[in-house]
Design a protein around this motif. Structure first.
Motif, PDB file in Angstrom:
ATOM      1  N   LYS A  23       0.827  -1.214   0.000  1.00 40.63           N
ATOM      2  CA  LYS A  23       0.000   0.000   0.000  1.00 40.63           C
ATOM      3  C   LYS A  23       0.860   1.262   0.000  1.00 40.63           C
ATOM      4  O   LYS A  23       0.680   2.157  -0.824  1.00 40.63           O
ATOM      5  CB  LYS A  23      -0.888   0.060   1.259  1.00 40.63           C
ATOM      6  CG  LYS A  23      -1.923  -1.013   1.357  1.00 40.63           C
ATOM      7  CD  LYS A  23      -2.653  -0.941   2.682  1.00 40.63           C
ATOM      8  CE  LYS A  23      -1.784  -1.346   3.865  1.00 40.63           C
ATOM      9  NZ  LYS A  23      -1.406  -2.757   3.903  1.00 40.63           N
ATOM     10  N   THR A  25       4.066   1.659  -0.607  1.00 38.78           N
ATOM     11  CA  THR A  25       4.945   1.740  -1.781  1.00 38.78           C
ATOM     12  C   THR A  25       4.166   2.263  -2.991  1.00 38.78           C
ATOM     13  O   THR A  25       4.625   3.161  -3.707  1.00 38.78           O
ATOM     14  CB  THR A  25       5.498   0.333  -2.105  1.00 38.78           C
ATOM     15  OG1 THR A  25       6.162  -0.168  -0.943  1.00 38.78           O
ATOM     16  CG2 THR A  25       6.450   0.359  -3.268  1.00 38.78           C
ATOM     17  N   ASN A 180      -0.500  -5.763  -7.275  1.00 39.49           N
ATOM     18  CA  ASN A 180       0.923  -5.469  -7.078  1.00 39.49           C
ATOM     19  C   ASN A 180       1.718  -6.779  -7.030  1.00 39.49           C
ATOM     20  O   ASN A 180       1.167  -7.844  -6.803  1.00 39.49           O
ATOM     21  CB  ASN A 180       1.094  -4.697  -5.759  1.00 39.49           C
ATOM     22  CG  ASN A 180       2.516  -4.215  -5.550  1.00 39.49           C
ATOM     23  OD1 ASN A 180       3.258  -3.976  -6.509  1.00 39.49           O
ATOM     24  ND2 ASN A 180       2.908  -4.046  -4.295  1.00 39.49           N
TER      25      ASN A 180
HETATM   26  N1  LIG Z   1       6.046  -4.447  -6.656  1.00 37.76           N
HETATM   27  C1  LIG Z   1       6.875  -4.785  -5.667  1.00 37.76           C
HETATM   28  N2  LIG Z   1       7.943  -5.564  -5.904  1.00 37.76           N
HETATM   29  C2  LIG Z   1       8.783  -5.947  -4.918  1.00 37.76           C
HETATM   30  N3  LIG Z   1       8.622  -5.545  -3.645  1.00 37.76           N
HETATM   31  C3  LIG Z   1       7.593  -4.762  -3.337  1.00 37.76           C
HETATM   32  C4  LIG Z   1       6.669  -4.326  -4.323  1.00 37.76           C
HETATM   33  N4  LIG Z   1       5.739  -3.535  -3.708  1.00 37.76           N
HETATM   34  C5  LIG Z   1       6.100  -3.485  -2.415  1.00 37.76           C
HETATM   35  N5  LIG Z   1       7.192  -4.212  -2.177  1.00 37.76           N
HETATM   36  C6  LIG Z   1       7.885  -4.440  -0.886  1.00 37.76           C
HETATM   37  O1  LIG Z   1       6.982  -5.093  -0.010  1.00 37.76           O
HETATM   38  C7  LIG Z   1       7.204  -4.655   1.329  1.00 37.76           C
HETATM   39  C8  LIG Z   1       5.898  -4.123   1.904  1.00 37.76           C
HETATM   40  O2  LIG Z   1       5.555  -2.949   1.207  1.00 37.76           O
HETATM   41  P1  LIG Z   1       4.751  -1.761   1.899  1.00 37.76           P
HETATM   42  O3  LIG Z   1       5.377  -1.349   3.168  1.00 37.76           O
HETATM   43  O4  LIG Z   1       4.519  -0.732   0.860  1.00 37.76           O
HETATM   44  O5  LIG Z   1       3.397  -2.554   2.201  1.00 37.76           O
HETATM   45  P2  LIG Z   1       2.139  -2.044   3.057  1.00 37.76           P
HETATM   46  O6  LIG Z   1       0.965  -2.759   2.474  1.00 37.76           O
HETATM   47  O7  LIG Z   1       2.109  -0.576   3.115  1.00 37.76           O
HETATM   48  O8  LIG Z   1       2.504  -2.642   4.488  1.00 37.76           O
HETATM   49  P3  LIG Z   1       1.789  -2.292   5.899  1.00 37.76           P
HETATM   50  O9  LIG Z   1       0.576  -3.140   5.935  1.00 37.76           O
HETATM   51  O10 LIG Z   1       2.832  -2.683   6.889  1.00 37.76           O
HETATM   52  O11 LIG Z   1       1.485  -0.819   5.888  1.00 37.76           O
HETATM   53  C9  LIG Z   1       8.302  -3.614   1.260  1.00 37.76           C
HETATM   54  O12 LIG Z   1       9.529  -4.229   1.536  1.00 37.76           O
HETATM   55  C10 LIG Z   1       8.259  -3.152  -0.182  1.00 37.76           C
HETATM   56  O13 LIG Z   1       9.499  -2.669  -0.652  1.00 37.76           O
END
Ligand SMILES: Nc1ncnc2c1ncn2[C@@H]1O[C@H](COP(=O)(O)OP(=O)(O)OP(=O)(O)O)[C@@H](O)[C@H]1O
Ligand SMILES: [Mg+2]
Length: 262
Positions: A23, A25, A180
């Motif tokens: 999310k 990212t 994603n």
């Molecule tokens: N398309 C992608 N390819 C590879 N790695 C990714 C990709 N998108 C996100 N990531 C990696 O996945 C991990 C989780 O991403 P992120 O923190 O954005 O998720 P989130 O859904 O916001 O997590 P949370 O629920 O903790 O808020 C991070 O290490 C990020 O770099």
């Protein structure tokens, strides 16, 4: 109704039923992609108690005030909003460092309304933590669009449908999926997978982002797409930016071979 009280600013929340699907990212990099196209974007971190978007965007050293300070009228907007150095169109407001249990729907809405009235933004993006907790409820009370981030698994897609239903009940009119971390080698295979996702869900798709380790490295160093080298990733975010702005753009335009997971 609350959702229309924000003039020309479109408010998009980023959510998912699962943690760690990307999310933050996607939110931060899509904000940069839209800013690069000349639209003013403000990103608000709504992950109360677990602030992290400042790290993804590389702005953690600049955080002094947060959305809680705005919600309770402790500082004016110009002190809480951080202007990004990389794009004159990108702005950021941090989440409180610890959870502030006085925050409620009304105070969050008042912070967003002040920001919208102050900043003349084209978009306000709200990054929420996973699950259907309070931050998502606050964000849903003011957003007219939700981007639901999923990984390409059937379980994640089913869960996304439930989130979409919740958002619909809360009055979030437009709900769209972003798939994603697409992997698996050929784009043709990924397209077939996406078609089956579209078949099994009533949520429309707005974009896809390939799996790419460069995004992980970048996320750890506070780097956004403006400084990334992977064309698959920069094109993926530009595609979603175009579709967000209402331009016709193929879902997989300029996306080539996908990574294979070992
Ligand atoms: N398309 C992608 N390819 C590879 N790695 C990714 C990709 N998108 C996100 N990531 C990696 O996945 C991990 C989780 O991403 P992120 O923190 O954005 O998720 P989130 O859904 O916001 O997590 P949370 O629920 O903790 O808020 C991070 O290490 C990020 O770099
Ligand atoms: Mg996050």
């Amino acid at each position: 109704m609350e959702h229309s009280a924000l003039g020309d600013t479109q408010i998009i929340l980023f959510t998912s039923c699962k943690g760690g699907v990307g999310k933050s990212t996607v939110c931060a990099n899509l904000a940069m992609a839209i800013a690069q196209r000349g639209h003013r974007v403000l990103v608000i971190d709504c992950d109360f108690g677990n602030r992290c978007l400042d790290l993804v965007t590389g702005l953690s050293d600049e955080v002094i005030y947060d959305v809680g300070d705005l919600a309770f009228g402790r500082v004016p907007c110009e002190r809480a909003v951080i202007a990004d150095r990389r794009s004159e169109n990108l702005f950021f407001v941090a989440a409180p460092y610890g959870f502030d249990n006085r925050m409620n729907t009304f105070s969050f809405q008042s912070a967003v309304k002040r920001l919208a009235a102050w900043g003349n933004f084209d978009f306000i993006f709200i990054d929420t933590p996973g699950g259907i907790g309070e931050p998502l409820q606050f964000a849903a009370s003011i957003a007219d669009t939700a981007y639901i981030i999923v990984e390409p698994t059937r379980a994640a897609v089913r869960a996304a449908e439930r989130t979409a239903e919740f958002l619909s009940l809360r009055g979030v009119r437009r709900r769209r999926l972003i798939v994603n971390k697409l992997y698996g080698g050929s784009v043709k295979k990924a397209k077939e997978e996406i078609i089956s996702i579209i078949d099994s869900t009533s949520v429309r798709l707005i974009g896809v982002v390939p799996y790419d380790p460069e995004l992980i490295r970048a996320g750890n160093r506070g780097i956004l797409i403006d400084e990334m080298l992977s064309f698959n990733i920069t094109h993926a975010f530009d595609n979603i930016a175009a579709r967000t702005l209402g331009e016709g753009r193929r879902l997989f335009a300029h996306i080539h071979r996908l990574k294979k997971l070992k």
